[in-house]
Enzyme design. Structure first.
Site, PDB file in Angstrom:
ATOM      1  N   GLY A  11       0.791  -1.236   0.000  1.00 22.35           N
ATOM      2  CA  GLY A  11       0.000   0.000   0.000  1.00 22.35           C
ATOM      3  C   GLY A  11       0.821   1.283   0.000  1.00 22.35           C
ATOM      4  CB  SER A  12       4.371   2.145  -0.641  1.00 21.00           C
ATOM      5  OG  SER A  12       4.606   1.707  -1.950  1.00 21.00           O
ATOM      6  CG  ASN A  13       2.317   3.144  -5.678  1.00 17.36           C
ATOM      7  OD1 ASN A  13       2.771   4.122  -6.284  1.00 17.36           O
ATOM      8  ND2 ASN A  13       2.951   1.981  -5.640  1.00 17.36           N
ATOM      9  CE  LYS A  64     -12.693 -10.972 -12.134  1.00 18.55           C
ATOM     10  NZ  LYS A  64     -11.295 -11.081 -12.463  1.00 18.55           N
ATOM     11  NE  ARG A  90      -8.369 -10.874  -6.036  1.00 17.35           N
ATOM     12  CZ  ARG A  90      -8.330 -12.178  -6.077  1.00 17.35           C
ATOM     13  NH1 ARG A  90      -8.969 -12.836  -7.004  1.00 17.35           N
ATOM     14  NH2 ARG A  90      -7.692 -12.843  -5.152  1.00 17.35           N
ATOM     15  CG  HIS A 108       2.667  -2.831 -15.125  1.00 21.82           C
ATOM     16  ND1 HIS A 108       2.280  -3.997 -14.492  1.00 21.82           N
ATOM     17  CD2 HIS A 108       3.690  -3.164 -15.944  1.00 21.82           C
ATOM     18  CE1 HIS A 108       3.037  -4.987 -14.930  1.00 21.82           C
ATOM     19  NE2 HIS A 108       3.896  -4.512 -15.821  1.00 21.82           N
TER      20      HIS A 108
HETATM   21  C1  GRF Z   1       3.764  -1.234  -7.444  1.00 17.00           C
HETATM   22  O1  GRF Z   1       5.052  -1.474  -7.882  1.00 17.00           O
HETATM   23  C2  GRF Z   1       2.824  -1.097  -8.605  1.00 17.00           C
HETATM   24  O2  GRF Z   1       3.434  -0.607  -9.747  1.00 17.00           O
HETATM   25  C3  GRF Z   1       2.375  -2.516  -8.832  1.00 17.00           C
HETATM   26  O3  GRF Z   1       2.296  -3.091  -7.566  1.00 17.00           O
HETATM   27  C4  GRF Z   1       3.181  -2.423  -6.685  1.00 17.00           C
HETATM   28  C5  GRF Z   1       2.393  -2.005  -5.485  1.00 17.00           C
HETATM   29  O4  GRF Z   1       3.207  -1.535  -4.443  1.00 17.00           O
HETATM   30  N1  GRF Z   1       1.131  -2.554  -9.559  1.00 17.00           N
HETATM   31  P1  GRF Z   1       2.537  -0.881  -3.158  1.00 17.00           P
HETATM   32  O5  GRF Z   1       1.577  -1.921  -2.572  1.00 17.00           O
HETATM   33  O6  GRF Z   1       1.845   0.360  -3.579  1.00 17.00           O
HETATM   34  O7  GRF Z   1       3.677  -0.638  -2.221  1.00 17.00           O
END
Ligand code: GRF
Length: 197
Positions: A11-13, A64, A90, A108
């Protein structure tokens, strides 16, 4: 109107988006986190950030479509307009994609169309590539195939470790993703009209 972030991992993003939105006072706020793994680190971050989180475990549903119907009901209840995938592992099915067509974006860790799917960083290292990058794109039915919104290149040094490359990519992600999410929700970028067959 609000934004829901979907995550399966650390969840860092998600956190970077919330912090930017708060610091910059965005038009829409991040109102909830949807998670498909009860042990995901993203849940702890949501708690620390004071954002409501909801866990839906796909294997406890018969199909699903039923899983996605429950998620959809939550999004509608919270008047969610935008779905931001941030490490959500998913593919979205039609139950969620149809009502949110053009309103779902993903990040991505490669320069798509190169290295789609799982472990894009490992794929780039395995291929001995001299660069890779980050892509933010609209989501369609495919695996990392939707319309690209923005990309940024990241160099790979000879002998660079996976940990070093991952850290470099994440630094780019945490700067780029919040900025692109803001551009999209504030209407500066949109998905091209789909041509009817
Ligand atoms: C990121 O590298 C993103 O590009 C990919 O999954 C990763 C998620 O990282 N889709 P985080 O959970 O946000 O740390």
């Amino acid at each position: 109107m609000s934004i829901a972030v979907f995550a399966s991992g650390s969840g860092s993003n998600f956190e970077a988006i919330v912090l930017h939105a708060r610091a910059e006072g965005w038009l829409h706020e991040v109102s909830l986190l949807v998670c498909d793994r009860p042990q995901a680190g993203a849940l702890k971050r949501a708690e620390q950030l004071g954002i409501k989180s909801f866990v839906f475990v796909p294997r406890s549903y018969e199909t699903k479509a039923k899983y996605e119907q429950d998620v959809l009901a939550l999004l509608q209840k919270h008047k969610v307009e935008w779905v931001v995938l941030a490490g959500y592992m998913r593919l979205l099915g039609p139950t969620l994609l149809q009502p949110y067509w053009g309103k779902v974006i993903n990040i991505h860790p490669s320069l798509l169309p190169h290295f789609p799917g799982k472990d894009a960083i490992g794929q780039a290292l395995e291929a001995d590539a001299s660069f890779t990058g980050v892509t933010v794109h609209f989501v369609d039915e495919g695996m990392d195939t939707g319309q690209v919104i923005q990309q940024e290149r990241v160099e790979i040094r000879a002998g660079e470790s996976r940990a070093e490359l991952t850290a470099k990519i994440q630094t780019v992600e945490h700067r780029l993703y919040p900025q692109v999410v803001r551009d999209v929700i504030e209407g500066r970028v949109s998905l091209h009209q789909r041509v009817k067959q």
